[in-house]
Design a protein around this motif. Structure first.
Motif, PDB file in Angstrom:
ATOM      1  N   ASP A   1     -12.366   6.449 -10.822  1.00 32.19           N
ATOM      2  CA  ASP A   1     -11.677   5.826 -11.959  1.00 32.19           C
ATOM      3  C   ASP A   1     -10.295   5.327 -11.551  1.00 32.19           C
ATOM      4  O   ASP A   1      -9.851   4.262 -12.000  1.00 32.19           O
ATOM      5  CB  ASP A   1     -11.551   6.833 -13.104  1.00 32.19           C
ATOM      6  N   LEU A   2      -9.623   6.090 -10.683  1.00 33.17           N
ATOM      7  CA  LEU A   2      -8.302   5.668 -10.221  1.00 33.17           C
ATOM      8  C   LEU A   2      -8.404   4.389  -9.386  1.00 33.17           C
ATOM      9  O   LEU A   2      -7.562   3.485  -9.517  1.00 33.17           O
ATOM     10  CB  LEU A   2      -7.664   6.784  -9.399  1.00 33.17           C
TER      11      LEU A   2
ATOM     12  N   SER B   1      -7.433  -1.406  -8.921  1.00 31.22           N
ATOM     13  CA  SER B   1      -7.999  -2.720  -8.559  1.00 31.22           C
ATOM     14  C   SER B   1      -7.704  -3.795  -9.599  1.00 31.22           C
ATOM     15  O   SER B   1      -7.943  -4.975  -9.355  1.00 31.22           O
ATOM     16  CB  SER B   1      -9.514  -2.595  -8.367  1.00 31.22           C
ATOM     17  N   ARG B   2      -7.207  -3.379 -10.741  1.00 32.97           N
ATOM     18  CA  ARG B   2      -6.858  -4.380 -11.764  1.00 32.97           C
ATOM     19  C   ARG B   2      -5.588  -5.138 -11.410  1.00 32.97           C
ATOM     20  O   ARG B   2      -5.286  -6.157 -12.024  1.00 32.97           O
ATOM     21  CB  ARG B   2      -6.665  -3.695 -13.123  1.00 32.97           C
ATOM     22  N   PHE B   3      -4.843  -4.634 -10.438  1.00 26.28           N
ATOM     23  CA  PHE B   3      -3.595  -5.289 -10.028  1.00 26.28           C
ATOM     24  C   PHE B   3      -3.653  -5.598  -8.537  1.00 26.28           C
ATOM     25  O   PHE B   3      -2.888  -5.058  -7.750  1.00 26.28           O
ATOM     26  CB  PHE B   3      -2.391  -4.389 -10.330  1.00 26.28           C
TER      27      PHE B   3
ATOM     28  N   VAL C   1       8.638  -9.552   3.254  1.00 27.38           N
ATOM     29  CA  VAL C   1       7.771  -8.697   4.049  1.00 27.38           C
ATOM     30  C   VAL C   1       6.534  -8.413   3.235  1.00 27.38           C
ATOM     31  O   VAL C   1       6.623  -8.018   2.079  1.00 27.38           O
ATOM     32  CB  VAL C   1       8.478  -7.371   4.422  1.00 27.38           C
ATOM     33  N   SER C   2       5.375  -8.582   3.848  1.00 26.59           N
ATOM     34  CA  SER C   2       4.112  -8.368   3.148  1.00 26.59           C
ATOM     35  C   SER C   2       3.606  -6.963   3.412  1.00 26.59           C
ATOM     36  O   SER C   2       3.827  -6.394   4.465  1.00 26.59           O
ATOM     37  CB  SER C   2       3.065  -9.382   3.622  1.00 26.59           C
ATOM     38  N   THR C   3       2.932  -6.424   2.445  1.00 31.06           N
ATOM     39  CA  THR C   3       2.306  -5.115   2.607  1.00 31.06           C
ATOM     40  C   THR C   3       0.808  -5.265   2.608  1.00 31.06           C
ATOM     41  O   THR C   3       0.264  -6.207   2.047  1.00 31.06           O
ATOM     42  CB  THR C   3       2.710  -4.172   1.466  1.00 31.06           C
ATOM     43  N   GLY C   4       0.126  -4.306   3.242  1.00 29.34           N
ATOM     44  CA  GLY C   4      -1.329  -4.368   3.345  1.00 29.34           C
ATOM     45  C   GLY C   4      -1.983  -3.943   2.061  1.00 29.34           C
ATOM     46  O   GLY C   4      -1.342  -3.536   1.100  1.00 29.34           O
ATOM     47  N   PRO C   5      -3.301  -4.031   1.983  1.00 32.98           N
ATOM     48  CA  PRO C   5      -4.043  -3.636   0.808  1.00 32.98           C
ATOM     49  C   PRO C   5      -3.907  -2.134   0.564  1.00 32.98           C
ATOM     50  O   PRO C   5      -3.706  -1.359   1.481  1.00 32.98           O
ATOM     51  CB  PRO C   5      -5.490  -4.013   1.144  1.00 32.98           C
ATOM     52  N   SER C   6      -3.989  -1.787  -0.695  1.00 33.42           N
ATOM     53  CA  SER C   6      -3.856  -0.371  -1.057  1.00 33.42           C
ATOM     54  C   SER C   6      -4.919   0.452  -0.364  1.00 33.42           C
ATOM     55  O   SER C   6      -6.080   0.056  -0.309  1.00 33.42           O
ATOM     56  CB  SER C   6      -4.008  -0.217  -2.579  1.00 33.42           C
ATOM     57  N   PRO C   7      -4.560   1.639   0.166  1.00 37.71           N
ATOM     58  CA  PRO C   7      -5.546   2.485   0.826  1.00 37.71           C
ATOM     59  C   PRO C   7      -6.600   2.982  -0.134  1.00 37.71           C
ATOM     60  O   PRO C   7      -7.648   3.439   0.289  1.00 37.71           O
ATOM     61  CB  PRO C   7      -4.709   3.649   1.384  1.00 37.71           C
ATOM     62  N   LEU C   8      -6.341   2.887  -1.446  1.00 39.56           N
ATOM     63  CA  LEU C   8      -7.342   3.305  -2.403  1.00 39.56           C
ATOM     64  C   LEU C   8      -8.296   2.174  -2.760  1.00 39.56           C
ATOM     65  O   LEU C   8      -9.252   2.380  -3.492  1.00 39.56           O
ATOM     66  CB  LEU C   8      -6.670   3.823  -3.682  1.00 39.56           C
ATOM     67  N   SER C   9      -8.002   0.974  -2.277  1.00 40.56           N
ATOM     68  CA  SER C   9      -8.885  -0.144  -2.558  1.00 40.56           C
ATOM     69  C   SER C   9     -10.206   0.043  -1.858  1.00 40.56           C
ATOM     70  O   SER C   9     -10.288   0.532  -0.749  1.00 40.56           O
ATOM     71  CB  SER C   9      -8.237  -1.454  -2.090  1.00 40.56           C
TER      72      SER C   9
END
Length: 397
Positions: free
Chosen positions: A273-274, A279-281, A294-302
């Motif tokens: 659920d988290l 993933s909605r953002f 500076v860019s950041t990578g995709p969320s590790p929870l993605s």
């Protein structure tokens, strides 16, 4: 205070004779009554059950409460027969810290709103953990503790009593043996040539005394044998109850596993659920990067970064990401600061010459430029340069 000197002296004498008998047995100077094979097997099985139950109980305590200070505190509360105070779990404490931090960072910011969401789910995980701890303590730890502190203490007491009865029996056997030897010696025919008539009277009197001593020793032996047999039967019945203990512990073990499975199922559901919430953002981190350079990578929870997950869908074509009239891809220069290394998560085929094809697991240099679509970065690999999608990357530094 009722102080009975005679009873105290009698108990001390019994203790002393038992100690002497035990010492002589260890030194091989006295005979020892052996228990029957069935009773010996029951004792060995009970000892094995106690030892492993104690180890399982202690390690389960460590699993449920790793903090030794907290375990000691709970132990004293139990001994004082007082209710153990409710203790916040680590996950709940972490969730509270995240939500408090979000208030200072601003709940309307991407980071703040994400902290609030993650903090809420951490609290849910902590609640599931508390429920699991309570269920396991009641259904698994309590029955094991009851056996160790109740049933086993009773068995140990009866076994000590049986050992005392055995020592008393062996003392009576040794006493009877000595009395019979003395009686036989006293009854031996005297030498008429060398023995005076007065000694005939003394010999007959000693023989009569030893006969009385033999009768007394035989009576004591019968009493000791009866008490030993009775205590052996009581001990045997208690030891045979170990089979029922195994059945009860087996049922408790099943309940513990069910509670553990339910706990991990709840945790898995909360994390899924988290992930859906986060993933909605998908552009929150990229938008933040476009303002900082500076860019950041995709969320590790993605789900894009989970092992075995399929590659993300191709982002919209960034044909208008850079204005051709003002800037061309080959003219883009890396900024003095703000470049980062990135690991490619999935293979990517360039749609046109402005994009850079990617291979999974390779390392490239990435950076952003003003006016660029937040879903894309500029990637460089050697002499090659082109636009690359953010969702295919994991930033390393």
């Amino acid at each position: 205070m009722d102080f009975n000197v005679k009873k105290l002296a009698s108990d001390a004498g019994v203790f002393f004779t038992r100690a002497v008998q035990y010492t002589e047995e260890k030194l091989g100077q006295a005979e020892k009554t052996e228990l029957d094979a069935h009773l010996e097997n029951l004792i060995a099985r009970a000892d094995c059950t106690k030892n492993w139950t104690d180890k399982i109980f202690r390690q389960t305590e460590v699993l449920l409460q790793p903090n030794p200070s907290a375990r000691i505190e709970e132990f004293f509360y139990e001994k004082l027969d007082r209710k153990i105070p409710s203790r916040i779990t680590n996950a709940e404490l972490l969730g509270q810290y995240m939500q408090d931090a979000a208030k200072d960072f601003g709940p309307g910011t991407p980071y703040g709103s994400t902290l609030i969401t993650v903090g809420e789910y951490q609290k849910r995980l902590g609640g599931a953990e508390r429920e699991f701890l309570q269920t396991s303590a009641i259904n698994f730890l309590t029955p094991l503790r009851n056996f160790l502190e109740g049933d086993w203490k009773t068995i140990s007491k009866e076994r000590r009593l049986l050992e005392n009865r055995r020592l008393d029996l062996d003392v009576c056997k040794a006493r009877l043996k000595k009395a019979k030897l003395a009686e036989a010696k006293a009854a031996a025919a005297p030498d008429f040539q060398e023995t005076r008539p007065r000694n005939y009277v003394l010999s007959a009197s000693a023989s009569a005394l030893w006969s009385e001593e033999v009768d007394k020793a035989e009576h004591e032996l019968r009493v000791a044998q009866t008490e030993f047999d009775r205590q052996a039967e009581v001990t045997r019945l208690l030891l045979e109850g170990i089979s029922s203990t195994h059945v009860n512990h087996l049922r408790c073990l099943h309940e513990f596993v069910e509670a553990q499975a339910a706990y991990y199922t709840q945790c898995h559901k909360h994390m899924q659920d988290l992930q859906k919430e986060l993933s909605r953002f998908p552009n929150a981190f990229a938008v933040n990067a476009s303002t900082s350079g500076v860019s950041t990578g995709p969320s590790p929870l993605s789900t894009a970064t989970l092992p075995g997950a399929s590659s993300p869908s191709r982002p919209p074509n960034p044909s208008n990401a850079l204005e051709p009239s003002t800037l061309k891809i080959e003219e883009v220069k890396p900024p003095a600061t703000g470049t980062r290394k990135a690991k490619v998560l999935y293979d990517y085929d360039a749609a046109d010459t402005s994009e850079l094809s990617l291979l999974a697991d390779e390392l490239i240099t990435v950076y952003t430029v003003p006016g660029m679509d937040p879903d894309w970065l500029i990637g460089e690999r050697g002499n090659q340069k082109g636009k690359v999608p953010v969702t295919y990357l994991e930033l390393l530094s």
